[in-house]
Design a protein around this motif. Structure first.
Motif, PDB file in Angstrom:
ATOM      1  N   ILE A   1      39.041  40.514  24.221  1.00  0.00           N
ATOM      2  CA  ILE A   1      39.774  39.357  25.139  1.00  0.00           C
ATOM      3  C   ILE A   1      38.550  38.362  25.779  1.00  0.00           C
ATOM      4  O   ILE A   1      37.669  38.886  26.134  1.00  0.00           O
ATOM      5  CB  ILE A   1      40.576  39.858  26.422  1.00  0.00           C
ATOM      6  N   VAL A   2      38.805  37.024  25.433  1.00  0.00           N
ATOM      7  CA  VAL A   2      37.675  36.185  25.920  1.00  0.00           C
ATOM      8  C   VAL A   2      38.324  35.239  27.064  1.00  0.00           C
ATOM      9  O   VAL A   2      39.297  34.751  27.159  1.00  0.00           O
ATOM     10  CB  VAL A   2      37.357  35.251  24.720  1.00  0.00           C
ATOM     11  N   TYR A   3      37.574  35.145  28.127  1.00  0.00           N
ATOM     12  CA  TYR A   3      37.799  34.436  29.344  1.00  0.00           C
ATOM     13  C   TYR A   3      36.971  33.432  29.484  1.00  0.00           C
ATOM     14  O   TYR A   3      35.441  33.432  29.442  1.00  0.00           O
ATOM     15  CB  TYR A   3      38.003  35.145  30.579  1.00  0.00           C
ATOM     16  N   PRO A   4      37.079  32.190  29.805  1.00  0.00           N
ATOM     17  CA  PRO A   4      36.422  31.057  30.313  1.00  0.00           C
ATOM     18  C   PRO A   4      35.794  31.280  31.669  1.00  0.00           C
ATOM     19  O   PRO A   4      36.285  31.798  32.439  1.00  0.00           O
ATOM     20  CB  PRO A   4      37.350  29.874  30.318  1.00  0.00           C
ATOM     21  N   ASN A   5      34.526  31.223  31.880  1.00  0.00           N
ATOM     22  CA  ASN A   5      33.774  31.697  33.082  1.00  0.00           C
ATOM     23  C   ASN A   5      34.288  30.646  34.200  1.00  0.00           C
ATOM     24  O   ASN A   5      34.240  31.153  35.297  1.00  0.00           O
ATOM     25  CB  ASN A   5      32.314  31.308  32.784  1.00  0.00           C
ATOM     26  N   SER A   6      34.672  29.380  33.888  1.00  0.00           N
ATOM     27  CA  SER A   6      35.327  28.743  34.941  1.00  0.00           C
ATOM     28  C   SER A   6      36.558  29.207  35.410  1.00  0.00           C
ATOM     29  O   SER A   6      36.932  29.024  36.500  1.00  0.00           O
ATOM     30  CB  SER A   6      35.498  27.186  34.198  1.00  0.00           C
ATOM     31  N   VAL A   7      37.259  30.091  34.485  1.00  0.00           N
ATOM     32  CA  VAL A   7      38.507  30.497  34.960  1.00  0.00           C
ATOM     33  C   VAL A   7      38.221  31.946  35.815  1.00  0.00           C
ATOM     34  O   VAL A   7      39.023  32.115  37.021  1.00  0.00           O
ATOM     35  CB  VAL A   7      39.611  30.711  33.785  1.00  0.00           C
ATOM     36  N   LEU A   8      37.208  32.542  35.300  1.00  0.00           N
ATOM     37  CA  LEU A   8      36.734  33.937  36.017  1.00  0.00           C
ATOM     38  C   LEU A   8      36.402  33.525  37.423  1.00  0.00           C
ATOM     39  O   LEU A   8      36.627  34.428  38.260  1.00  0.00           O
ATOM     40  CB  LEU A   8      35.790  34.789  35.106  1.00  0.00           C
ATOM     41  N   SER A   9      35.616  32.514  37.736  1.00  0.00           N
ATOM     42  CA  SER A   9      35.305  32.169  38.780  1.00  0.00           C
ATOM     43  C   SER A   9      36.207  32.186  40.033  1.00  0.00           C
ATOM     44  O   SER A   9      35.913  32.178  41.353  1.00  0.00           O
ATOM     45  CB  SER A   9      34.302  30.760  38.925  1.00  0.00           C
ATOM     46  N   ALA A  10      37.387  31.674  39.514  1.00  0.00           N
ATOM     47  CA  ALA A  10      38.358  31.738  40.599  1.00  0.00           C
ATOM     48  C   ALA A  10      39.272  32.944  40.712  1.00  0.00           C
ATOM     49  O   ALA A  10      40.424  32.943  41.341  1.00  0.00           O
ATOM     50  CB  ALA A  10      39.317  30.230  40.218  1.00  0.00           C
ATOM     51  N   MET A  11      39.269  33.975  39.802  1.00  0.00           N
ATOM     52  CA  MET A  11      39.990  35.162  39.973  1.00  0.00           C
ATOM     53  C   MET A  11      39.363  36.444  40.487  1.00  0.00           C
ATOM     54  O   MET A  11      37.911  36.155  40.813  1.00  0.00           O
ATOM     55  CB  MET A  11      40.000  35.572  38.398  1.00  0.00           C
ATOM     56  N   SER A  12      40.178  37.276  41.046  1.00  0.00           N
ATOM     57  CA  SER A  12      39.594  38.541  41.725  1.00  0.00           C
ATOM     58  C   SER A  12      39.421  39.487  40.678  1.00  0.00           C
ATOM     59  O   SER A  12      39.851  39.771  39.692  1.00  0.00           O
ATOM     60  CB  SER A  12      40.690  38.872  42.739  1.00  0.00           C
ATOM     61  N   ILE A  13      38.011  39.918  40.766  1.00  0.00           N
ATOM     62  CA  ILE A  13      37.323  40.669  39.889  1.00  0.00           C
ATOM     63  C   ILE A  13      36.763  42.322  40.527  1.00  0.00           C
ATOM     64  O   ILE A  13      36.142  42.159  41.404  1.00  0.00           O
ATOM     65  CB  ILE A  13      36.221  40.227  39.172  1.00  0.00           C
ATOM     66  N   ALA A  14      37.500  43.296  39.776  1.00  0.00           N
ATOM     67  CA  ALA A  14      37.073  44.461  40.447  1.00  0.00           C
ATOM     68  C   ALA A  14      36.068  45.179  39.580  1.00  0.00           C
ATOM     69  O   ALA A  14      36.292  45.224  38.474  1.00  0.00           O
ATOM     70  CB  ALA A  14      38.173  45.507  40.452  1.00  0.00           C
ATOM     71  N   ASN A  15      34.940  45.643  40.042  1.00  0.00           N
ATOM     72  CA  ASN A  15      33.689  46.111  39.236  1.00  0.00           C
ATOM     73  C   ASN A  15      33.568  47.663  39.403  1.00  0.00           C
ATOM     74  O   ASN A  15      32.963  47.946  40.594  1.00  0.00           O
ATOM     75  CB  ASN A  15      32.382  45.422  39.407  1.00  0.00           C
ATOM     76  N   TYR A  16      33.847  48.601  38.603  1.00  0.00           N
ATOM     77  CA  TYR A  16      33.789  49.923  38.933  1.00  0.00           C
ATOM     78  C   TYR A  16      32.421  50.336  38.985  1.00  0.00           C
ATOM     79  O   TYR A  16      31.956  51.412  39.714  1.00  0.00           O
ATOM     80  CB  TYR A  16      34.507  50.914  37.636  1.00  0.00           C
ATOM     81  N   ARG A  17      31.310  49.786  37.997  1.00  0.00           N
ATOM     82  CA  ARG A  17      30.086  50.313  37.870  1.00  0.00           C
ATOM     83  C   ARG A  17      29.350  49.995  39.512  1.00  0.00           C
ATOM     84  O   ARG A  17      28.557  50.961  39.838  1.00  0.00           O
ATOM     85  CB  ARG A  17      29.224  49.797  36.905  1.00  0.00           C
ATOM     86  N   ARG A  18      29.822  49.026  40.087  1.00  0.00           N
ATOM     87  CA  ARG A  18      29.026  48.725  41.401  1.00  0.00           C
ATOM     88  C   ARG A  18      29.726  49.223  42.387  1.00  0.00           C
ATOM     89  O   ARG A  18      29.310  49.089  43.666  1.00  0.00           O
ATOM     90  CB  ARG A  18      29.118  47.148  41.383  1.00  0.00           C
ATOM     91  N   SER A  19      30.675  49.985  42.392  1.00  0.00           N
ATOM     92  CA  SER A  19      31.533  50.932  43.374  1.00  0.00           C
ATOM     93  C   SER A  19      30.532  51.991  43.923  1.00  0.00           C
ATOM     94  O   SER A  19      30.114  52.710  43.005  1.00  0.00           O
ATOM     95  CB  SER A  19      33.019  50.945  42.824  1.00  0.00           C
TER      96      SER A  19
END
Length: 206
Positions: free
Chosen positions: A65-83
């Motif tokens: 799945i490919v996301y544009p970074n400009s779109v990702l910058s406005a989305m909520s992202i959960a990161n398991y590794r950094r939790s």
């Protein structure tokens, strides 16, 4: 010429804006790195590749799945590794008629198992009563892993071992139980009214 220049400047302005947002996301915000397990729009994915304008993810079934970074910058992202170390809950039911002594013994045995697995679980698990439905006490065992959920396979492995131990304890104490979210009973299926095949069925034999 003025119209052409205006159109070109408008196009490039949008491109420059998108590029700037992508670079800002990649080098300043940077909410994940390659290999991190993330959750976006309720879907868990692993970061495979990070480009200037796009990020490539792998879903659990290896779908890219490919996301544009400009779109990702406005989305909520959960990161398991950094939790930090993450918690878990196991829901189950026991019958209302279960004696207080058996309930206390059950909690003692489950707590003992969890605390003896200190490499997997943190101490002092909590047992809470959530509700009483149809003479069943709905309970939850709340435990804390000594890991986050970056390695989801390890999480489910530890959880499965704990569930198996709980089922063993229920049987040893002769406690009537069921594991939520649902219990499937296949013993009381209705009997067939007829053993004849419907007329639109075709039976083939070798």
């Amino acid at each position: 010429m003025y119209s052409i220049l205006l159109s070109v400047s408008f196009v490039f302005r949008g491109t420059c804006k998108t590029t700037f947002r992508g670079l800002n996301f990649l080098f300043l915000a940077r909410p994940f790195d390659v290999g991190d397990r993330c959750e976006i729009n309720g879907v868990q994915m692993t970061v495979e590749k990070m480009n200037i304008l796009t990020t490539v993810f792998l879903r659990h079934d290896n779908l890219k799945i490919v996301y544009p970074n400009s779109v990702l910058s406005a989305m909520s992202i959960a990161n398991y590794r950094r939790s930090p170390d993450m918690g878990d809950a196991i829901d189950f039911c026991i019958h209302e008629s279960t004696s207080t002594e058996k309930v206390a013994k059950m909690e003692e045995m489950i707590t003992s198992y969890v605390e003896n697995k200190s490499e997997h679980w943190q101490s002092e698990p909590k047992m809470v009563v959530r509700d009483i439905v149809d003479l069943n006490r709905q309970r939850s065992l709340c435990v804390s892993h000594r890991m986050n959920f970056q390695d989801m396979g390890e999480r489910w492995k530890r959880r499965a071992l704990l569930v198996e131990e709980m089922m063993k304890i229920f049987k040893d104490l002769e406690i009537e139980y069921s594991m939520l979210p649902m219990e499937i009973n296949v013993r009381n299926l209705p009997t067939l009214a007829s053993n004849r095949f419907p007329s639109n069925w075709t039976v083939c034999a070798n």
